[in-house]
Scaffold this motif. Structure first.
Motif, mmCIF file in Angstrom:
data_model
loop_
_atom_site.group_PDB
_atom_site.id
_atom_site.type_symbol
_atom_site.label_atom_id
_atom_site.label_comp_id
_atom_site.label_asym_id
_atom_site.label_seq_id
_atom_site.Cartn_x
_atom_site.Cartn_y
_atom_site.Cartn_z
ATOM 1 N N PHE A 145 0.836 -1.209 0.000
ATOM 2 C CA PHE A 145 0.000 0.000 0.000
ATOM 3 C C PHE A 145 0.866 1.252 0.000
ATOM 4 C CE2 PHE A 145 -3.546 -2.426 -0.040
ATOM 5 C CZ PHE A 145 -4.073 -2.902 1.150
ATOM 6 N N ARG A 146 1.926 1.223 0.817
ATOM 7 C CA ARG A 146 2.813 2.392 0.887
ATOM 8 C C ARG A 146 3.509 2.610 -0.450
ATOM 9 N NH1 ARG A 146 3.828 0.108 6.275
ATOM 10 N NH2 ARG A 146 3.030 1.593 7.797
ATOM 11 N N ARG A 149 1.636 4.273 -3.332
ATOM 12 C CA ARG A 149 1.569 5.733 -3.326
ATOM 13 C C ARG A 149 2.902 6.362 -3.709
ATOM 14 N NH1 ARG A 149 -3.310 8.681 -1.825
ATOM 15 N NH2 ARG A 149 -4.679 7.100 -0.963
ATOM 16 N N ASP A 191 -13.403 -0.833 -0.405
ATOM 17 C CA ASP A 191 -13.524 -0.259 0.929
ATOM 18 C C ASP A 191 -12.231 -0.387 1.729
ATOM 19 O OD1 ASP A 191 -15.467 -2.975 2.485
ATOM 20 O OD2 ASP A 191 -13.813 -2.976 1.070
ATOM 21 N N ILE A 192 -11.279 -1.141 1.205
ATOM 22 C CA ILE A 192 -9.959 -1.201 1.835
ATOM 23 C C ILE A 192 -9.010 -0.201 1.173
ATOM 24 C CG2 ILE A 192 -7.914 -2.644 2.242
ATOM 25 C CD1 ILE A 192 -9.749 -5.052 2.439
ATOM 26 N N LEU A 197 -6.879 4.013 -5.584
ATOM 27 C CA LEU A 197 -6.080 2.805 -5.787
ATOM 28 C C LEU A 197 -6.897 1.738 -6.507
ATOM 29 C CD1 LEU A 197 -3.948 2.486 -2.532
ATOM 30 C CD2 LEU A 197 -3.377 3.555 -4.701
ATOM 31 N N PHE B 62 -9.112 5.769 3.357
ATOM 32 C CA PHE B 62 -9.241 4.333 3.442
ATOM 33 C C PHE B 62 -8.011 3.782 4.154
ATOM 34 C CE2 PHE B 62 -13.064 3.920 0.957
ATOM 35 C CZ PHE B 62 -13.120 5.153 0.316
ATOM 36 N N VAL B 63 -7.981 2.464 4.268
ATOM 37 C CA VAL B 63 -6.925 1.835 5.057
ATOM 38 C C VAL B 63 -5.547 2.263 4.567
ATOM 39 C CG1 VAL B 63 -5.832 -0.360 5.614
ATOM 40 C CG2 VAL B 63 -8.318 -0.147 5.716
ATOM 41 N N SER B 64 -5.362 2.226 3.265
ATOM 42 C CA SER B 64 -4.045 2.572 2.720
ATOM 43 C C SER B 64 -3.661 4.006 3.052
ATOM 44 C CB SER B 64 -4.017 2.335 1.218
ATOM 45 O OG SER B 64 -5.054 3.053 0.594
ATOM 46 N N ASP B 65 -4.650 4.891 3.120
ATOM 47 C CA ASP B 65 -4.366 6.289 3.477
ATOM 48 C C ASP B 65 -3.925 6.389 4.932
ATOM 49 O OD1 ASP B 65 -7.297 6.755 1.641
ATOM 50 O OD2 ASP B 65 -5.342 7.478 0.945
ATOM 51 N N LEU B 67 -2.517 4.209 6.760
ATOM 52 C CA LEU B 67 -1.167 3.659 6.946
ATOM 53 C C LEU B 67 -0.120 4.718 6.627
ATOM 54 C CD1 LEU B 67 -1.522 0.095 5.405
ATOM 55 C CD2 LEU B 67 -1.259 0.685 7.809
#
Lengths: 289, 223
Positions: A145-146, A149, A191-192, A197, B62-65, B67
């Motif tokens: 996830f990091r 971005r 929703d995750i 993304l 959201f979750v990724s944000d 984090l």
């Protein structure tokens, strides 16, 4: 433009196989996850128990990741195969993942089990895992996830590699007579990961994958997308529905088999919802815009 | 920027905007300007994390944000930590254990709850995922935990939550250790059934529940 209802997954909330079923067949763990004959036997038993029109394989979401180096354990009859440890501590290492070797490992056994079932005249649905679900079995998903971005090119590179592997897997599946290719990526639920993304996921993986798969889809093979994925496509206005009327009272899984040849991609409901009856016998074909 | 309020706003904004690279510089400037590090943490970084949490609750983040927001928060914390007076650093925080129960490797939600509870002031001990029942007990004894947070996304592993509670009872630890549970298949009814002290449907609710079950000490920080 018709939007889908946000789909709440019930089947991802379970894992492993009922130990009583395994025991009744004189099978054992981890053999049912490693041996094609045992897999075929168990898949048949589950099909009969669910009164389903086809068998579903595999029994987990870990075969792709395992073949690319994932550290998967299969020791627990209650919970099924899972990645307890991370095989790759950094996202950069995912950019060097090997190609899947379909001639060995559990993924080979899964394809062999599909071949056995096909030879027995049974219809087979094969579940393919999406890139985030695969990554989740290889590394700490937070790192992905990091990186998504901060290093989007790196993630695009990883997704492209995984997309190629998934396409080859789909081709191998068709060779052994798989009737329904089921694609899901539960870790990529909107929703995750959120809409930005989710759009990147659609553009980098889902759409190219679907376009590569389209030529394979014919009177023998249909692509079923997880409704969560479908929901994402509609939220991003990347797809439309086209309706096809089949026999009244037909279940959704049966309709997926029936509609092959006239419909290439479906996804209005979960493929595991074996008893869901279609309203007015209507199955919806998903068309990418 | 030479006004304390401006610095605090900038710190908060860095967290909300996930500016991990900038926050350390702002934190350093805050310290160099002579302002208390603890104020930078609580009124700057934690304020930003709380704003991010609200955006998450509003389904804008959201979750990724979250984090990435937490990455920025921790980057700022790394600068402030050496400057926090010892009496506050050593201030007793409730010790909580968190983990995904054995058989389950879904840990995104657990990671989020951990970040939220840490931000709220808990000393978090993260056992990771697929955690054997006994590991929760062993760790609880080791650190004298007052709270165990159990997570699972799968119906087939929910029973392990009951096992943790039963083991605490067997070890005569149940009165000292509160247990809260969460995850997609979990419900208040299930929490009641297994004797858990609480259930939370999301990360935001988890903080409120934790404060109820294992209250934080009142802040002794000068306003």
């Amino acid at each position: 433009m018709e939007k889908t209802v946000n789909f709440t997954c019930n089947y991802n909330n379970a894992a492993g196989i009922d130990p009583a079923v395994i025991k009744a067949l004189n099978l054992s763990v981890p053999d049912v996850y490693w041996n094609a004959q045992s897999m075929a036997c168990l898949a048949t038993a589950i099909q009969e128990e669910n009164n389903a029109p086809f068998c579903v394989l595999p029994f987990c979401y870990t075969t792709e990741a395992e073949n690319m180096g994932g550290l998967i354990i299969c020791d627990d009859e209650n919970t099924g195969p899972r990645a307890r440890e991370f095989a790759y501590p950094t996202v950069e290492e995912l950019a060097r993942l090997p190609d899947i070797d379909f001639s060995q490992g559990r993924i080979h056994q899964v394809l062999e089990a599909c071949k056995i079932l096909n030879a027995q005249g049974k219809a087979v649905a094969l579940e393919l895992s999406g890139p985030l679900t695969i990554c989740n079995n290889l590394t700490d998903i937070s790192l992905v996830f990091r990186a998504w971005r901060k290093k989007p090119d790196l993630i695009e590179q990883i997704f492209n590699h995984l997309m190629v592997q998934s396409v080859v897997y789909a081709r191998e599946a068709q060779k052994v007579g798989v009737d329904i290719l089921c694609f899901a990526d539960p870790t990529a639920s909107i929703d995750i990961i959120g809409p930005k993304l989710a759009e990147a996921h659609a553009q980098s993986f889902l759409i190219p994958f679907t376009q590569e798969i389209l030529p394979l889809l014919d009177e023998n093979t249909i692509l079923q997308l997880c409704p969560k994925i479908v929901n994402t496509l509609f939220n991003l206005e990347l797809a439309d529905w086209r309706q096809h009327v089949l026999a009244p009272g037909i279940s959704y899984p049966a309709a997926c088999l029936e509609a092959r040849g006239q419909v290439k991609i479906v996804g209005q409901n979960c493929i595991k919802n074996m008893q869901h009856i279609l309203r007015n016998g209507t199955i919806k074909e998903l068309r990418l815009r | 920027m030479n006004d304390k309020k401006e610095y605090l706003q900038k710190l908060s904004d860095c967290v909300v905007n996930m500016e991990e690279d900038d926050v350390a510089e702002v934190a350093k400037s805050f310290i160099d300007a002579g302002y208390p590090a603890l104020d930078g943490v609580m009124d700057g970084l934690v304020d930003g994390m709380n704003r991010a949490s609200q955006l998450f609750d509003d389904e804008e983040y959201f979750v990724s944000d979250l984090l990435l927001c937490s990455d920025a928060m921790y980057a700022g914390l790394d600068v402030f930590r050496p400057h926090i007076p010892e009496e506050y650093s050593n201030k007793s925080k409730p010790r909580a254990i968190i983990g995904v129960v054995q058989g389950d490797t879904h840990d995104i939600g657990k990671n989020l709850v951990k970040i939220m509870l840490e931000t709220a002031g808990y000393e978090m001990h993260d056992l990771g995922r697929d955690v054997p029942v006994e590991d929760f007990i062993t760790k609880a004894k080791e650190i004298s935990a007052s709270l165990i947070c159990l997570s699972t996304l799968m119906t087939t592993t929910m029973t392990n939550m009951a096992k943790v509670i039963n083991r605490l009872q067997e070890e005569n630890m149940r009165d000292q250790v509160k247990v809260m549970i969460g995850g997609a298949p979990i419900s208040q009814a299930f929490a009641n059934k297994i004797g858990a002290d609480g259930y939370s449907a999301n990360a935001i609710g988890a903080v409120k529940l934790a404060k109820k079950l294992a209250p934080l000490e009142a802040s002794a920080r000068a306003s």
